[in-house]
Scaffold this active site. Structure first.
Site, mmCIF file in Angstrom:
data_model
loop_
_atom_site.group_PDB
_atom_site.id
_atom_site.type_symbol
_atom_site.label_atom_id
_atom_site.label_comp_id
_atom_site.label_asym_id
_atom_site.label_seq_id
_atom_site.Cartn_x
_atom_site.Cartn_y
_atom_site.Cartn_z
ATOM 1 N N HIS A 172 52.315 1.299 -34.025
ATOM 2 C CA HIS A 172 53.369 2.053 -34.675
ATOM 3 C C HIS A 172 54.102 2.826 -33.549
ATOM 4 C CE1 HIS A 172 50.484 5.212 -33.677
ATOM 5 N NE2 HIS A 172 51.258 6.322 -33.722
ATOM 6 N N ASP A 174 56.283 6.814 -32.816
ATOM 7 C CA ASP A 174 56.325 7.890 -33.284
ATOM 8 C C ASP A 174 57.637 8.280 -33.871
ATOM 9 O OD1 ASP A 174 53.713 8.131 -32.860
ATOM 10 O OD2 ASP A 174 53.821 9.374 -31.180
ATOM 11 N N HIS A 251 52.454 1.789 -29.884
ATOM 12 C CA HIS A 251 51.388 2.082 -29.135
ATOM 13 C C HIS A 251 50.105 2.111 -30.407
ATOM 14 C CE1 HIS A 251 53.085 5.962 -30.380
ATOM 15 N NE2 HIS A 251 51.993 6.465 -30.653
ATOM 16 N N ARG A 261 36.276 8.635 -28.641
ATOM 17 C CA ARG A 261 37.436 9.275 -28.053
ATOM 18 C C ARG A 261 38.146 10.362 -28.869
ATOM 19 N NH1 ARG A 261 42.550 7.817 -25.276
ATOM 20 N NH2 ARG A 261 44.293 8.303 -26.530
HETATM 21 C C1 GA4 Z 1 52.964 8.326 -36.732
HETATM 22 C C2 GA4 Z 1 52.837 9.764 -36.119
HETATM 23 C C3 GA4 Z 1 52.140 10.776 -36.267
HETATM 24 O O1 GA4 Z 1 50.796 10.536 -36.256
HETATM 25 C C4 GA4 Z 1 52.507 11.138 -37.908
HETATM 26 C C5 GA4 Z 1 52.145 9.698 -38.685
HETATM 27 C C6 GA4 Z 1 52.010 9.658 -40.209
HETATM 28 C C7 GA4 Z 1 50.795 10.382 -40.862
HETATM 29 O O2 GA4 Z 1 49.741 10.049 -40.322
HETATM 30 O O3 GA4 Z 1 50.848 10.664 -42.032
HETATM 31 C C8 GA4 Z 1 52.594 8.532 -40.622
HETATM 32 C C9 GA4 Z 1 53.161 7.798 -39.264
HETATM 33 C C10 GA4 Z 1 53.090 8.970 -38.200
HETATM 34 C C11 GA4 Z 1 54.258 7.025 -39.383
HETATM 35 C C12 GA4 Z 1 54.678 6.454 -40.758
HETATM 36 C C13 GA4 Z 1 53.813 6.899 -41.767
HETATM 37 C C14 GA4 Z 1 53.768 8.388 -41.511
HETATM 38 C C15 GA4 Z 1 51.506 7.614 -41.325
HETATM 39 C C16 GA4 Z 1 52.533 6.553 -42.041
HETATM 40 C C17 GA4 Z 1 52.053 5.403 -42.512
HETATM 41 C C18 GA4 Z 1 51.768 12.387 -38.407
HETATM 42 C C19 GA4 Z 1 53.924 11.072 -38.247
HETATM 43 O O4 GA4 Z 1 54.517 11.989 -38.253
HETATM 44 O O5 GA4 Z 1 54.209 9.706 -38.573
#
Ligand code: GA4
Length: 318
Positions: A172, A174, A251, A261
């Site tokens: 994904h 961020d 990443h 980890r």
């Molecule tokens: C990715 C980055 C952060 O961990 C996060 C993630 C969020 C979650 O875990 O709820 C998301 C992911 C993240 C992006 C797309 C959506 C939302 C899971 C998901 C499938 C907290 C964020 O802000 O975006």
């Protein structure tokens, strides 16, 4: 009869010899009797814990395996907290209320440091790129309305018999402005290079990821930062590529066979109402904009409807 609750001390042969009773399994009673007859010793899993009561994540709070709201899964346990108490969901508050003050204080102090660090890096970017007005970017993560969050991930080591590495956290990018990551120096995090190869990220204790929403045309840079002592932050490498294209690196995390980890990530986001559009000083002509203007809140809510690996900017492309 000896009952061992998890976590069990590491022992290579134990998993082969010791019966495991899964308390969530309807046949667990029979499994217990069998184990008592055969060995008088067994390991109990899924016995319920405070952690389970704190979940599932909504997306905040304690989560195990499930990531986000669209069915993504990974071999990870985590706590996701909203960094701003006034924006906190009930899950965040619940997790936090039940934890010892020493944990809360440490997390709060860490988040404050990370907020400072994120805004410092953004200030450097402003300077390097001549962004006007002053603090245009850094202010976004500094103000009290900033919508930032903090995540603690735990990737349990895999049994050595399971040679294949598993996905801990799927690929994904961020969504926030900048993410500051620190791990316990255990291999697992991979970043995707331009040619599509995945490489393990070994160099640093603390790294920064750039967000997918800083989608300015013609900007590309990479920043790596290391945290030498708990509170001393040193930037050891900052690369601003001359043709300047921002990149939000893809990443993922693979599970490790040797060590568990742990990672903590501070995701510095702008206020929910903040309009995200190319900075006028960098892209003066509106017709050069690649994306439609959107607020962080719009972007975020559409982002939470996507799967982890989805390309989230599609909706906003012109
Ligand atoms: C990715 C980055 C952060 O961990 C996060 C993630 C969020 C979650 O875990 O709820 C998301 C992911 C993240 C992006 C797309 C959506 C939302 C899971 C998901 C499938 C907290 C964020 O802000 O975006």
């Amino acid at each position: 009869m000896v009952v061992v609750l998890q976590p069990v001390p590491k022992c290579k042969t134990s998993s082969v010899l010791i019966p495991v009773v899964d308390l969530a399994d309807p046949t667990s009673k029979t499994q217990i009797v069998k184990a008592c007859e055969e060995l008088g010793f067994f390991k109990v899993v899924n016995h319920g814990s405070l952690k389970d009561k704190a979940g599932p994540a909504d997306p905040f709070g304690y989560g195990s395996k499930r990531i986000g709201l669209q069915g993504d899964v990974g071999c990870v346990e985590y706590i996701l907290l909203n960094a701003n108490s006034h924006l906190s969901s009930t899950k965040t508050t619940a997790v936090f209320r039940k934890t010892p003050a020493i944990f809360r204080e440490a997390v709060e102090e860490y988040m404050e440091e990370m907020k400072g660090m994120s805004s410092k890096v953004l200030e450097m970017v402003e300077e390097a790129l001549g962004i006007e007005p002053k603090e245009k970017l850094s202010r976004l993560v500094k103000v009290k309305e900033s919508d930032s969050c903090f995540r603690m991930n735990y990737y349990k080591e895999k049994e050595e018999t399971q040679a294949k590495k598993e996905i801990g956290f799927g690929e994904h990018t961020d969504p926030q402005l900048i993410s500051v990551l620190r791990s316990n120096d255990t291999e697992g995090l991979q970043i995707c290079l331009k040619d599509g190869t995945w490489v393990f990220h070994l160099i640093t204790l603390l790294s920064l990821f750039l967000s997918e929403i800083l989608f300015r045309k013609n900007l590309n840079w990479n920043i790596w930062v290391t945290l030498q002592k708990p509170r001393k932050i040193t930037i050891f490498r900052l690369r601003v590529m001359t043709n300047g294209r921002f990149k939000s690196v893809k990443h993922r995390v693979l599970t490790n066979t040797k060590r568990s980890r742990l990672s903590m990530i501070y995701f510095a986001g702008p206020p929910l109402t903040e309009k995200i559009a190319p900075l006028a000083c960098l892209v003066p002509k509106q017709e050069d904009y690649l994306y439609k203007e959107l607020t962080w809140s719009q972007y975020k809510s559409s982002g939470y409807k996507t799967k982890l690996g989805d390309y989230r900017l599609g909706l906003f492309e012109k």
